[in-house]
Design a protein around this motif. Structure first.
Motif, PDB file in Angstrom:
ATOM      1  N   ARG A  39       0.863  -1.149  -0.011  1.00 30.74           N
ATOM      2  CA  ARG A  39      -0.118   0.043  -0.114  1.00 30.74           C
ATOM      3  C   ARG A  39       0.840   1.144   0.030  1.00 30.74           C
ATOM      4  NH1 ARG A  39      -5.114  -1.042   0.050  1.00 30.74           N
ATOM      5  NH2 ARG A  39      -6.047  -3.121   0.901  1.00 30.74           N
ATOM      6  N   ARG A  40       2.156   1.222   0.450  1.00 34.99           N
ATOM      7  CA  ARG A  40       2.985   2.382   0.227  1.00 34.99           C
ATOM      8  C   ARG A  40       3.511   2.444  -1.030  1.00 34.99           C
ATOM      9  NH1 ARG A  40       6.620   1.786   6.104  1.00 34.99           N
ATOM     10  NH2 ARG A  40       5.062   2.655   7.527  1.00 34.99           N
ATOM     11  N   GLY A  41       3.376   1.652  -1.813  1.00 30.59           N
ATOM     12  CA  GLY A  41       3.733   1.526  -3.442  1.00 30.59           C
ATOM     13  C   GLY A  41       4.765   0.725  -3.788  1.00 30.59           C
ATOM     14  N   ALA A  42       5.226  -0.225  -2.611  1.00 32.18           N
ATOM     15  CA  ALA A  42       6.362  -1.079  -3.062  1.00 32.18           C
ATOM     16  C   ALA A  42       5.696  -2.124  -4.132  1.00 32.18           C
ATOM     17  CB  ALA A  42       6.835  -1.841  -2.035  1.00 32.18           C
ATOM     18  N   ASP A  43       6.419  -2.775  -5.128  1.00 34.17           N
ATOM     19  CA  ASP A  43       6.130  -3.573  -6.151  1.00 34.17           C
ATOM     20  C   ASP A  43       5.832  -5.076  -5.053  1.00 34.17           C
ATOM     21  OD1 ASP A  43       7.568  -6.279  -7.719  1.00 34.17           O
ATOM     22  OD2 ASP A  43       6.102  -5.010  -8.695  1.00 34.17           O
ATOM     23  N   PHE A  44       4.905  -5.919  -5.365  1.00 36.60           N
ATOM     24  CA  PHE A  44       4.607  -6.897  -4.939  1.00 36.60           C
ATOM     25  C   PHE A  44       5.910  -7.815  -4.509  1.00 36.60           C
ATOM     26  CE2 PHE A  44       3.481 -11.500  -4.507  1.00 36.60           C
ATOM     27  CZ  PHE A  44       2.591 -11.427  -3.234  1.00 36.60           C
ATOM     28  N   ALA A  45       6.392  -8.086  -5.593  1.00 40.70           N
ATOM     29  CA  ALA A  45       7.663  -9.015  -5.673  1.00 40.70           C
ATOM     30  C   ALA A  45       8.514  -8.627  -4.779  1.00 40.70           C
ATOM     31  CB  ALA A  45       8.182  -9.266  -7.124  1.00 40.70           C
ATOM     32  N   LEU A  96      -7.044 -11.001   3.798  1.00 37.76           N
ATOM     33  CA  LEU A  96      -7.711 -11.655   2.739  1.00 37.76           C
ATOM     34  C   LEU A  96      -7.267 -11.289   1.375  1.00 37.76           C
ATOM     35  CD1 LEU A  96     -10.389 -13.121   2.101  1.00 37.76           C
ATOM     36  CD2 LEU A  96     -11.638 -10.878   2.517  1.00 37.76           C
ATOM     37  N   GLN A  97      -6.690  -9.908   1.187  1.00 36.33           N
ATOM     38  CA  GLN A  97      -6.472  -9.506  -0.268  1.00 36.33           C
ATOM     39  C   GLN A  97      -5.342 -10.314  -0.571  1.00 36.33           C
ATOM     40  OE1 GLN A  97      -9.773  -8.060  -0.952  1.00 36.33           O
ATOM     41  NE2 GLN A  97      -8.045  -7.553  -2.308  1.00 36.33           N
ATOM     42  N   LEU A  98      -4.362 -10.297   0.488  1.00 40.54           N
ATOM     43  CA  LEU A  98      -3.078 -11.292   0.067  1.00 40.54           C
ATOM     44  C   LEU A  98      -3.683 -12.721  -0.326  1.00 40.54           C
ATOM     45  CD1 LEU A  98      -0.110 -11.079  -0.109  1.00 40.54           C
ATOM     46  CD2 LEU A  98      -0.126 -11.734   2.313  1.00 40.54           C
ATOM     47  N   TYR A  99      -4.405 -13.431   0.501  1.00 43.65           N
ATOM     48  CA  TYR A  99      -4.770 -14.667   0.078  1.00 43.65           C
ATOM     49  C   TYR A  99      -5.418 -14.781  -1.394  1.00 43.65           C
ATOM     50  CZ  TYR A  99      -4.702 -17.119   4.415  1.00 43.65           C
ATOM     51  OH  TYR A  99      -4.131 -18.061   5.543  1.00 43.65           O
ATOM     52  N   PHE A 100      -6.122 -13.813  -1.857  1.00 45.25           N
ATOM     53  CA  PHE A 100      -6.829 -13.744  -3.075  1.00 45.25           C
ATOM     54  C   PHE A 100      -5.525 -13.592  -4.253  1.00 45.25           C
ATOM     55  CE2 PHE A 100     -10.882 -11.519  -1.473  1.00 45.25           C
ATOM     56  CZ  PHE A 100     -11.423 -12.964  -1.394  1.00 45.25           C
ATOM     57  N   LEU A 101      -4.672 -12.558  -3.661  1.00 45.43           N
ATOM     58  CA  LEU A 101      -3.542 -12.638  -4.799  1.00 45.43           C
ATOM     59  C   LEU A 101      -2.827 -13.504  -5.026  1.00 45.43           C
ATOM     60  CD1 LEU A 101      -2.356  -9.860  -6.352  1.00 45.43           C
ATOM     61  CD2 LEU A 101      -0.659  -9.822  -4.336  1.00 45.43           C
ATOM     62  N   CYS A 102      -2.301 -14.232  -3.924  1.00 41.40           N
ATOM     63  CA  CYS A 102      -1.405 -15.581  -3.957  1.00 41.40           C
ATOM     64  C   CYS A 102      -2.493 -16.804  -4.683  1.00 41.40           C
ATOM     65  CB  CYS A 102      -1.018 -16.119  -2.596  1.00 41.40           C
ATOM     66  SG  CYS A 102       0.001 -14.991  -1.921  1.00 41.40           S
ATOM     67  N   ALA A 103      -3.557 -16.801  -4.508  1.00 40.57           N
ATOM     68  CA  ALA A 103      -4.527 -17.808  -5.403  1.00 40.57           C
ATOM     69  C   ALA A 103      -5.069 -17.174  -6.614  1.00 40.57           C
ATOM     70  CB  ALA A 103      -5.389 -18.481  -4.094  1.00 40.57           C
ATOM     71  N   SER A 107       2.121  -9.560 -10.464  1.00 38.88           N
ATOM     72  CA  SER A 107       2.780  -8.187 -10.537  1.00 38.88           C
ATOM     73  C   SER A 107       1.666  -6.852 -10.865  1.00 38.88           C
ATOM     74  CB  SER A 107       3.979  -7.960 -11.104  1.00 38.88           C
ATOM     75  OG  SER A 107       3.906  -8.145 -12.376  1.00 38.88           O
ATOM     76  N   GLY A 108       0.709  -7.439 -11.858  1.00 36.14           N
ATOM     77  CA  GLY A 108       0.063  -6.117 -12.133  1.00 36.14           C
ATOM     78  C   GLY A 108      -1.469  -6.113 -11.773  1.00 36.14           C
ATOM     79  N   VAL A 109      -1.608  -7.239 -10.771  1.00 33.18           N
ATOM     80  CA  VAL A 109      -2.947  -7.363 -10.198  1.00 33.18           C
ATOM     81  C   VAL A 109      -3.062  -6.237  -9.042  1.00 33.18           C
ATOM     82  CG1 VAL A 109      -4.457  -8.942  -8.768  1.00 33.18           C
ATOM     83  CG2 VAL A 109      -2.875  -9.956 -10.710  1.00 33.18           C
ATOM     84  N   GLY A 110      -4.073  -5.508  -9.093  1.00 34.17           N
ATOM     85  CA  GLY A 110      -4.272  -4.440  -8.220  1.00 34.17           C
ATOM     86  C   GLY A 110      -4.757  -5.280  -6.729  1.00 34.17           C
ATOM     87  N   PHE A 111      -4.145  -4.683  -5.756  1.00 37.01           N
ATOM     88  CA  PHE A 111      -4.102  -5.151  -4.294  1.00 37.01           C
ATOM     89  C   PHE A 111      -5.614  -4.972  -3.853  1.00 37.01           C
ATOM     90  CE2 PHE A 111      -2.592  -5.682   0.202  1.00 37.01           C
ATOM     91  CZ  PHE A 111      -1.992  -6.835   0.023  1.00 37.01           C
TER      92      PHE A 111
END
Length: 390
Positions: free
Chosen positions: A19-25, A105-112, A160-164
Motif C-alpha cells: 500500500r505504500r507503493g512497493a512492488d509486490f515481488a 484476505l486480499q493477500l490470500y486472493f492475490l496468492c491464489a 505483479s500487475g494485479v491490483g491489491f
C-alpha cells in the motif's frame, strides 16, 4: 521468538509495504528478509513483553514494517542513488504506530489468483502468507529448491500487475489451502498443520461459512492423523483405526465450528464434506450409521457431481444397503479413477466373496501415487491370493 506468532504478522506487514507503493515481488522479498532478521536478533523463546524482545505484538509488527521497508529501499538503491536526498524523505516509514488495516484476505486472493497454476499458487501462498522459506517448501514437497524458486518467481511476475484491492475468489483460495493440507507432512514441515494455521488466519479475516467449514473439515481429519498410518508408514484403514486415540479436542472444536457453519444459509461443498468427517468422528466405534453417510454423499454429489465423490458414495452404499450393492454403485464414476480398483477390491473382500480376484488390489497398487498408498493394496492382494489357495 515464537516463529508461528511472527509469521502470523506477515500478511499485514506485506500489505502495508504494498500500500505504500512497493512492488509486490520486491515487498515480499523485503518481508522475508525482515523475518529472517527477526529470528536472528530476537532471542529464541522471547515473546512480547519480554525484556529482550518487542514489548507487544503491535511493536513486533512495527519493527517488521520498519526493517522490511528499509530492506526494500536498499534493494531499489540503484534507482534511489540517482535521486537527491531531499527527494527520499517521504520514503522513510512515518513515525508512530503502524496502520491497523488487515490485508490478510486480499493477500490470500492475490496468492491464489486464477492466472496461477495450482503448484505456483501453493508455493506463493506458503511463501508470502505462510512465511516459509523456499528451502522449507522444497523439503516439504520433495522437489529441488530451484524448482520452488522458479514457481514463486513465475507467480510473482503473473500477479505483479494485479491490483491489491481487486476482488478475489474465496473458492480458489480454499482449493489452494486444500492442496496444502492434502500433502500431509514430510521434510520437517507439517503441511497439514500449516494449512490449518493459514485457514484459521483466513477465517479470522472473513466471515464466510465455507471458510469455517473447511477449517472444521481439516480439524476433524487431522484428529485422526496419528492413527492413519503404522510406525512403518503403512496406511491403516478407517475401520481398523483405534478411535480412542483420536484427538478429542480437535474433534470437539471441528464439530462446534461445523454446527455454526451449517446454521448459516445454503449448504456448501465444504460444509457437506465436514459433515461426513463429523459422522466418522461422532461414531466412537466402527458401528457407523452408513445410511446417514449415503444422504450426505447424495448432497455432496448434487453440489459437485465429482467422480471421486461418487466413488466414495459407492462404499457408503455398499455398507448401508448390503455390500453387493456397492459394486453396482461403482458403475457411476467409471473405472478410470485411480482408486476405483482399490474400492472394488475392498467391497468384494468385505462381502466375503471367495472369487474376489487378486488382480483388483494388484491393479490398485499399480495406480497408487506413492509407496504408502501402494503398500495396503499390495498386502491385500497377497492376503487374497493366500486365501484362494487354502
Amino acid at each position: 521468538m515464537d516463529g508461528a506468532l511472527l509469521r502470523s504478522l506477515i500478511p499485514n506487514v506485506l500489505g502495508i509495504l504494498v500500500r505504500r507503493g512497493a512492488d509486490f515481488a520486491a515487498a515480499e522479498d523485503a518481508v522475508q528478509g525482515a523475518l529472517v532478521e527477526a529470528l536472528r536478533v530476537w532471542p529464541s523463546g522471547s515473546s512480547p513483553n519480554s525484556a529482550s524482545g518487542p514489548d507487544s505484538v503491535r511493536d513486533m509488527k512495527g519493527w517488521l514494517v520498519t526493517v522490511a521497508w528499509r530492506r526494500f529501499l536498499d534493494a531499489t538503491g540503484a534507482d534511489t542513488a540517482r535521486r537527491r536526498p531531499e527527494d527520499l524523505v517521504d520514503e522513510e516509514p512515518p513515525p508512530g504506530p503502524v496502520p491497523a488495516a488487515d490485508d490478510t484476505l486480499q493477500l490470500y486472493f492475490l496468492c491464489a489468483h486464477p492466472s496461477l497454476t495450482p503448484s505456483s499458487a501453493v508455493a506463493l501462498t506458503l511463501r508470502a502468507v505462510g512465511g516459509l522459506t523456499t528451502r522449507q517448501i522444497a523439503r516439504a514437497y520433495l522437489v529441488p529448491e530451484a524448482t520452488v524458486v522458479q514457481r514463486i518467481s513465475r507467480a510473482k511476475r503473473k500477479v505483479s500487475g494485479v491490483g491489491f484491492d481487486e476482488p478475489g475468489d474465496v473458492a480458489t483460495v480454499l482449493r489452494v489451502l486444500c492442496l496444502i493440507f492434502n500433502e500431509g507432512y514430510c521434510g520437517g514441515v507439517d503441511l497439514a498443520a500449516e494449512a490449518i494455521r493459514l485457514t484459521r488466519q483466513l477465517a479470522a479475516a472473513t466471515d464466510h461459512p465455507e471458510v469455517a467449514a473447511l477449517l472444521a473439515l481439516m480439524l476433524l481429519q487431522y484428529a485422526r492423523r496419528e492413527e492413519r498410518t503404522e510406525p512403518g508408514g503403512s496406511i491403516v484403514p478407517l475401520v481398523e483405526q483405534d478411535r480412542g486415540q483420536w484427538d478429542t479436542e480437535s474433534i470437539a472444536e471441528g464439530v462446534r465450528i461445523l454446527h455454526e457453519a451449517l446454521a448459516r444459509g445454503q449448504l456448501g461443498e465444504y460444509r457437506a464434506q465436514a459433515a461426513l468427517a463429523a459422522c466418522h468422528a461422532d461414531a466412537r466405534s466402527a458401528q457407523i450409521d452408513w445410511a446417514q453417510f449415503v444422504e450426505w454423499y447424495d448432497e455432496l454429489t448434487r453440489l459437485t457431481d465429482s467422480p471421486v465423490v461418487r466413488l466414495n458414495r459407492a462404499v457408503a452404499v455398499g455398507e448401508a444397503d448390503g455390500l453387493r450393492a456397492g459394486p453396482a454403485a461403482l458403475a457411476e464414476p467409471g473405472t478410470a479413477l485411480p482408486h476405483h480398483a482399490a474400492v472394488a477390491a475392498y467391497l468384494h473382500e468385505r462381502d466375503g466373496d471367495p472369487a474376489t480376484p487378486a488382480r483388483l488390489p494388484t491393479e490398485a497398487a499399480g495406480k497408487a501415487a506413492n509407496l504408502v498408498e501402494r503398500d495396503h493394496p499390495t498386502r491385500q492382494a497377497a492376503r487374497l491370493t493366500v486365501r484362494r489357495h487354502r
